[in-house]
Design a protein around this motif. Structure first.
Motif, PDB file in Angstrom:
ATOM      1  N   LYS A 147       4.924   6.621  18.685  1.00 22.25           N
ATOM      2  CA  LYS A 147       3.407   6.597  18.791  1.00 22.25           C
ATOM      3  C   LYS A 147       2.560   7.054  17.528  1.00 22.25           C
ATOM      4  N   VAL A 148       1.856   6.512  16.941  1.00 23.19           N
ATOM      5  CA  VAL A 148       0.989   7.207  15.961  1.00 23.19           C
ATOM      6  C   VAL A 148      -0.326   6.967  16.148  1.00 23.19           C
ATOM      7  N   ASP A 149      -1.397   7.913  15.605  1.00 24.35           N
ATOM      8  CA  ASP A 149      -2.783   7.953  15.524  1.00 24.35           C
ATOM      9  C   ASP A 149      -3.165   6.831  14.740  1.00 24.35           C
ATOM     10  N   LEU A 150      -2.682   6.953  13.540  1.00 27.76           N
ATOM     11  CA  LEU A 150      -3.018   5.995  12.330  1.00 27.76           C
ATOM     12  C   LEU A 150      -1.858   5.515  11.499  1.00 27.76           C
ATOM     13  N   THR A 151      -1.939   4.530  11.101  1.00 27.31           N
ATOM     14  CA  THR A 151      -0.773   4.272  10.060  1.00 27.31           C
ATOM     15  C   THR A 151      -1.381   3.387   9.071  1.00 27.31           C
ATOM     16  N   VAL A 152      -0.856   3.309   7.860  1.00 25.40           N
ATOM     17  CA  VAL A 152      -1.041   2.191   6.828  1.00 25.40           C
ATOM     18  C   VAL A 152       0.219   1.461   6.258  1.00 25.40           C
ATOM     19  N   VAL A 153       0.092   0.256   6.824  1.00 21.99           N
ATOM     20  CA  VAL A 153       1.366  -0.785   6.703  1.00 21.99           C
ATOM     21  C   VAL A 153       1.249  -1.432   5.288  1.00 21.99           C
ATOM     22  N   ARG A 154       2.213  -1.224   4.583  1.00 22.38           N
ATOM     23  CA  ARG A 154       2.117  -1.902   3.102  1.00 22.38           C
ATOM     24  C   ARG A 154       2.291  -3.458   3.489  1.00 22.38           C
ATOM     25  N   GLY A 155       1.528  -4.231   2.816  1.00 21.80           N
ATOM     26  CA  GLY A 155       1.523  -5.756   3.210  1.00 21.80           C
ATOM     27  C   GLY A 155       2.798  -6.630   2.998  1.00 21.80           C
ATOM     28  N   ASP A 156       3.727  -6.249   2.004  1.00 22.13           N
ATOM     29  CA  ASP A 156       4.649  -6.974   1.719  1.00 22.13           C
ATOM     30  C   ASP A 156       5.837  -6.847   2.881  1.00 22.13           C
ATOM     31  N   ASN A 157       5.623  -6.222   3.858  1.00 22.12           N
ATOM     32  CA  ASN A 157       6.629  -6.014   4.992  1.00 22.12           C
ATOM     33  C   ASN A 157       6.036  -6.729   6.163  1.00 22.12           C
ATOM     34  N   VAL A 158       4.875  -7.297   6.072  1.00 26.85           N
ATOM     35  CA  VAL A 158       4.377  -8.243   7.118  1.00 26.85           C
ATOM     36  C   VAL A 158       5.092  -9.592   7.273  1.00 26.85           C
ATOM     37  N   VAL A 159       5.415 -10.124   8.395  1.00 26.01           N
ATOM     38  CA  VAL A 159       5.760 -11.163   8.741  1.00 26.01           C
ATOM     39  C   VAL A 159       4.361 -12.090   9.427  1.00 26.01           C
ATOM     40  N   TYR A 160       4.035 -11.496  10.548  1.00 30.15           N
ATOM     41  CA  TYR A 160       2.582 -12.205  10.786  1.00 30.15           C
ATOM     42  C   TYR A 160       2.008 -11.025  11.560  1.00 30.15           C
ATOM     43  N   VAL A 161       0.735 -11.274  12.008  1.00 33.58           N
ATOM     44  CA  VAL A 161      -0.341 -10.684  12.529  1.00 33.58           C
ATOM     45  C   VAL A 161      -1.003 -11.428  13.783  1.00 33.58           C
ATOM     46  N   SER A 162      -0.752 -11.131  14.974  1.00 40.44           N
ATOM     47  CA  SER A 162      -1.599 -11.785  16.254  1.00 40.44           C
ATOM     48  C   SER A 162      -2.500 -10.976  16.900  1.00 40.44           C
ATOM     49  N   PRO A 163      -3.433 -11.545  16.713  1.00 38.90           N
ATOM     50  CA  PRO A 163      -4.733 -10.703  17.613  1.00 38.90           C
ATOM     51  C   PRO A 163      -4.241 -11.014  19.136  1.00 38.90           C
ATOM     52  N   ARG A 190       8.412   5.237  -5.373  1.00 37.40           N
ATOM     53  CA  ARG A 190       7.677   3.899  -5.920  1.00 37.40           C
ATOM     54  C   ARG A 190       7.295   2.949  -4.663  1.00 37.40           C
ATOM     55  N   GLY A 191       6.227   2.321  -4.875  1.00 36.87           N
ATOM     56  CA  GLY A 191       5.448   1.956  -3.658  1.00 36.87           C
ATOM     57  C   GLY A 191       6.248   0.623  -3.158  1.00 36.87           C
ATOM     58  N   ASP A 192       6.996  -0.141  -3.788  1.00 36.58           N
ATOM     59  CA  ASP A 192       7.563  -1.181  -3.185  1.00 36.58           C
ATOM     60  C   ASP A 192       8.878  -1.076  -2.475  1.00 36.58           C
ATOM     61  N   ASN A 193       8.843   0.496  -2.191  1.00 37.72           N
ATOM     62  CA  ASN A 193      10.087   0.903  -1.039  1.00 37.72           C
ATOM     63  C   ASN A 193       9.297   1.153   0.281  1.00 37.72           C
ATOM     64  N   VAL A 194       7.940   1.281   0.302  1.00 37.50           N
ATOM     65  CA  VAL A 194       7.227   1.776   1.434  1.00 37.50           C
ATOM     66  C   VAL A 194       6.915   0.786   2.493  1.00 37.50           C
ATOM     67  N   VAL A 195       7.429   1.083   3.611  1.00 37.60           N
ATOM     68  CA  VAL A 195       7.110   0.387   4.821  1.00 37.60           C
ATOM     69  C   VAL A 195       5.603   0.769   5.363  1.00 37.60           C
ATOM     70  N   TYR A 196       5.571   2.101   5.709  1.00 39.90           N
ATOM     71  CA  TYR A 196       4.095   2.449   6.212  1.00 39.90           C
ATOM     72  C   TYR A 196       4.164   4.017   5.987  1.00 39.90           C
ATOM     73  N   VAL A 197       2.918   4.398   5.906  1.00 36.68           N
ATOM     74  CA  VAL A 197       2.338   5.853   5.773  1.00 36.68           C
ATOM     75  C   VAL A 197       1.666   6.298   7.017  1.00 36.68           C
ATOM     76  N   SER A 198       1.960   7.397   7.663  1.00 33.22           N
ATOM     77  CA  SER A 198       1.212   7.776   8.739  1.00 33.22           C
ATOM     78  C   SER A 198       0.796   9.222   8.461  1.00 33.22           C
ATOM     79  N   PRO A 199      -0.627   9.644   8.570  1.00 29.39           N
ATOM     80  CA  PRO A 199      -0.986  10.902   8.445  1.00 29.39           C
ATOM     81  C   PRO A 199      -0.562  11.623  10.141  1.00 29.39           C
TER      82      PRO A 199
END
Lengths: 71, 71, 71, 71, 71, 71, 71
Positions: free
Chosen positions: E55-71, D62-71
């Protein structure tokens, strides 16, 4: 069947116990509600861990804190 | 397939165990529900950590506290 | 691609392990589901911290407690 | 720009690491996803605190448990 | 006024620090985002309690885990 | 009446204190916001348990972490 | 019946106690609100575990932190 919000409607102007998350509760008269279960209570006593901590003439409780409402 | 809300519908007027988050539960007769799984229970006994703590004639449980409902 | 709900559909009438939040789980036969991942399980055994605590003929699990479902 | 769901689409049929909340993770092959980030994994190994605890042929997370997905 | 998503758009292809809930963080290049603040990061280093753990080449982070994003 | 988002609008380009959940806070200049209370802060100082831990030129804070914003 | 938001409307320009999650509270004058129960307070005193920790001229409180509002 009695729909939950219909049950709240039948409890208007009656004494209710409102159990909240995190050990809080209110005893008071149900004066209003909406579909989120936001509630208006009159002559309400706030209980923390079953101990009375405060009396308030009126209070608006945000619905997402509610565990149950018992008339 | 039996849809979850259809299963609740078949449980109306029957004894159910309602397990809630944070160690709470209710045993009682299911009198109503809605799509959020807000529930109406009659002649319900509240259990905290499996110990009976209270009996109520009627109670409206807010759906987001529900873990499962077993007829 | 197999959509997640499609996968649940293929698991109907099969034995599944349903892992829930807070150390709970169910083993049982999947009888139904909806888009929120609310589930209906038959002949289900509830496990708390991997120990069997209860057997139920039928149960409706609220989707927001689900971590994963494995056929 | 690569949209997050597009990135999941490019990861179909590939090995992924799925980090979940509360110290859980899965390693497996991504077979499906939906806009909530509900995922289907094949030949998946469940890790708790980085220790392998179970292998499953298929699982729906279930998606709400996901923190990140890395290929 | 700079809308928050506009700010993310201006940060594409740049190094960002992504602070997550529960003591996690990522440093990497922002490759994508969506309105939920789901993020795609490239050449990302995962930090737990400020220590590099992966270290990961690519990752998809689910938004509800984010506190802040700083460039 | 001043609507909450209107109040944020009046605080643009001003110094604000942004108190977040879990003991975090930011002091900085409010550069943007949206209806979820996602915020853009410039020249921001991050505080953890009231201690300064980092200074950032720009940061995008996800709204669900916000407790309050004080100009 | 008094709808909860109607009750907030009647409390505008009045002194209120706003109890928040996690032991926080504000005392101040209610200057605004919206349907999420985001609030604007003027001349507000922040309390943590019933101790005054700060006074602010104005503050915007995000609604999801609110437990109750008492005029």
């Amino acid at each position: 069947m009695i729909k939950p919000l219909e049950m709240l409607n039948q409890s208007l102007k009656k004494a209710v116990l409102v159990e909240l998350k995190a050990g809080r509760a209110f005893r008071g008269t149900l004066e209003g509600y909406d579909p989120h279960m936001n509630l208006v209570l009159r002559d309400a006593e706030e209980l923390v861990d079953r101990e009375s901590v405060r009396k308030v003439d009126l209070t608006v409780v945000r619905g997402d804190n509610v565990v149950y409402v018992s008339p």
